[in-house]
Design an enzyme around this catalytic site. Structure first.
Site, mmCIF file in Angstrom:
data_model
loop_
_atom_site.group_PDB
_atom_site.id
_atom_site.type_symbol
_atom_site.label_atom_id
_atom_site.label_comp_id
_atom_site.label_asym_id
_atom_site.label_seq_id
_atom_site.Cartn_x
_atom_site.Cartn_y
_atom_site.Cartn_z
ATOM 1 N N ASP A 40 45.217 5.671 17.729
ATOM 2 C CA ASP A 40 46.054 4.546 17.317
ATOM 3 C C ASP A 40 47.537 4.925 17.346
ATOM 4 O O ASP A 40 47.886 6.087 17.148
ATOM 5 C CB ASP A 40 45.639 4.118 15.895
ATOM 6 C CG ASP A 40 46.126 2.723 15.554
ATOM 7 O OD1 ASP A 40 46.662 2.031 16.437
ATOM 8 O OD2 ASP A 40 45.968 2.324 14.379
ATOM 9 N N HIS A 57 50.362 3.257 25.949
ATOM 10 C CA HIS A 57 48.968 3.464 26.378
ATOM 11 C C HIS A 57 48.913 4.524 27.484
ATOM 12 O O HIS A 57 48.007 5.352 27.521
ATOM 13 C CB HIS A 57 48.356 2.152 26.883
ATOM 14 C CG HIS A 57 48.236 1.098 25.818
ATOM 15 N ND1 HIS A 57 47.794 1.378 24.546
ATOM 16 C CD2 HIS A 57 48.508 -0.244 25.831
ATOM 17 C CE1 HIS A 57 47.786 0.268 23.819
ATOM 18 N NE2 HIS A 57 48.218 -0.724 24.574
ATOM 19 N N ARG A 91 44.224 -9.347 22.668
ATOM 20 C CA ARG A 91 45.602 -8.949 23.016
ATOM 21 C C ARG A 91 46.084 -9.725 24.246
ATOM 22 O O ARG A 91 45.262 -10.267 25.002
ATOM 23 C CB ARG A 91 45.646 -7.451 23.295
ATOM 24 C CG ARG A 91 45.323 -6.657 22.056
ATOM 25 C CD ARG A 91 45.626 -5.202 22.213
ATOM 26 N NE ARG A 91 45.373 -4.546 20.942
ATOM 27 C CZ ARG A 91 45.912 -3.415 20.547
ATOM 28 N NH1 ARG A 91 46.754 -2.786 21.337
ATOM 29 N NH2 ARG A 91 45.637 -2.908 19.370
ATOM 30 N N LEU A 151 31.181 19.812 27.113
ATOM 31 C CA LEU A 151 31.524 18.706 26.214
ATOM 32 C C LEU A 151 31.077 17.348 26.770
ATOM 33 O O LEU A 151 31.276 17.082 27.961
ATOM 34 C CB LEU A 151 33.054 18.678 26.028
ATOM 35 C CG LEU A 151 33.606 17.513 25.226
ATOM 36 C CD1 LEU A 151 33.514 17.805 23.736
ATOM 37 C CD2 LEU A 151 35.055 17.219 25.597
HETATM 38 C C1 FPP Z 1 45.639 1.548 19.754
HETATM 39 O O1 FPP Z 1 47.026 1.600 19.726
HETATM 40 C C2 FPP Z 1 45.190 1.970 21.074
HETATM 41 C C3 FPP Z 1 44.424 1.223 21.908
HETATM 42 C C4 FPP Z 1 43.911 -0.100 21.568
HETATM 43 C C5 FPP Z 1 44.081 1.707 23.231
HETATM 44 C C6 FPP Z 1 43.809 3.152 23.344
HETATM 45 C C7 FPP Z 1 43.789 3.524 24.746
HETATM 46 C C8 FPP Z 1 44.250 4.684 25.241
HETATM 47 C C9 FPP Z 1 44.785 5.779 24.404
HETATM 48 C C10 FPP Z 1 44.206 4.966 26.691
HETATM 49 C C11 FPP Z 1 42.859 4.669 27.267
HETATM 50 C C12 FPP Z 1 42.590 5.490 28.421
HETATM 51 C C13 FPP Z 1 41.379 5.770 28.870
HETATM 52 C C14 FPP Z 1 41.267 6.768 29.938
HETATM 53 C C15 FPP Z 1 40.154 5.154 28.386
HETATM 54 P P1 FPP Z 1 47.835 0.253 19.459
HETATM 55 O O2 FPP Z 1 48.130 -0.363 20.770
HETATM 56 O O3 FPP Z 1 47.066 -0.626 18.524
HETATM 57 O O4 FPP Z 1 49.123 0.816 18.784
HETATM 58 P P2 FPP Z 1 49.984 0.134 17.639
HETATM 59 O O5 FPP Z 1 49.076 -0.015 16.430
HETATM 60 O O6 FPP Z 1 51.083 1.093 17.405
HETATM 61 O O7 FPP Z 1 50.448 -1.187 18.167
#
Ligand code: FPP
Length: 267
Positions: A40, A57, A91, A151
């Site tokens: 997150d 992201h 989203r 893993l």
């Molecule tokens: C939450 O942060 C994150 C997500 C919903 C997406 C997570 C995805 C990745 C880390 C990359 C995915 C890559 C692969 C290879 C599967 P947020 O957007 O809710 O952050 P915020 O709370 O600060 O707005």
């Protein structure tokens, strides 16, 4: 036994300046077998830099590479990453489209090194709603790593725990109705087989980054006795050091699974 893995140290010196002393604090024989992470803070990371959310992201994807590598080196058996929830479809479309392209980018860049590291890629979640190009990339990675025994890198993609539990209940009811299962045979163990984590042990450690302290519909059944570590670090900033901090914190916890510690039994 304190960790003293030569390979691990040389890897760390290379990637985390000043790490070499830090690694010795993690006990090699008490490493969690399954670590689950709620990644997150990507949006906030981007906002702080006046960048579009998707830049967060993208940076978060690079963190996945780092943490997968260190988890594998530490001998962790399963790393489950919450990459996209059943609620994330709410989203803006552009963000969803971007998120759906990331597995492809990640795998086209890093699949060769995942294979080299003996990592086995898996996915839990509903594939059918995911765009075909994403499905193809994931299926290819699953196929090409299925023989690996390092893993397990388990992506939770289009995953939601309530949905998982509801579907398990419906499938069980169906199997009972069709005579495939006798309702008297339903135990916790049997129930687990109907979940998307069938075949995987429950997480020993859950990490959530970015300072949010909630589960957001993630592995509600499987986290019953898991140790939780919450950190304020945003996912794109999360690195090997932070991961080791979380493992160290986990190793300080006393896990009793509702019972008593053995020395307390006799008092
Ligand atoms: C939450 O942060 C994150 C997500 C919903 C997406 C997570 C995805 C990745 C880390 C990359 C995915 C890559 C692969 C290879 C599967 P947020 O957007 O809710 O952050 P915020 O709370 O600060 O707005």
């Amino acid at each position: 036994m304190l960790m003293n893995i030569k390979r691990w140290k040389s890897f760390n010196k290379e990637r985390v300046p000043g790490y070499s002393t830090r690694g010795e604090k993690v006990k090699a024989d008490e490493v969690p077998r399954h670590v689950a992470i709620i990644m997150d803070g990507n949006g906030r990371w981007a906002k702080k830099r006046h960048l579009p959310r998707v830049a967060g992201h993208h940076e978060g994807m690079k963190t996945i590479r780092k943490i997968t590598r260190v988890a594998n080196e530490l001998g962790i058996k399963v790393l489950t990453l919450y990459a996209f929830s059943t609620e994330n479809w709410k989203r803006p479309k552009a963000e969803v489209d971007y998120l759906m392209k990331l597995p492809e980018e990640f795998l086209s860049t890093y699949l060769p090194e995942l294979k080299e590291q003996n990592v086995k890629v898996q996915m839990m979640g509903h594939k059918e709603q995911i765009p075909l190009h994403t499905q193809r990339a994931i299926n290819k990675a699953i196929r090409e790593t299925e023989g690996n025994n390092g893993l397990i890198l388990n992506f939770a993609l289009n995953y939601g725990s309530r949905d998982e539990i509801m579907r398990a209940v419906k499938n069980i009811l169906n199997d009972v109705k069709n005579g495939i299962m006798d309702e008297n045979e339903l135990t916790e163990e049997v129930f687990h087989r109907y979940l998307m984590t069938n075949g995987l042990q429950d997480p020993d450690l859950l990490i959530r980054t970015s300072g949010e302290i909630r589960l957001s519909n993630f592995m509600l059944w499987q986290l019953a006795y898991t140790e939780f570590v919450f950190t304020d670090v945003l996912w794109p900033d999360f690195n090997e050091e932070h991961f080791l901090d979380a493992i160290e914190e986990y190793q300080k916890r006393s896990r009793r699974f509702g019972g008593l510690k053995s020395e307390e039994q006799t008092r």
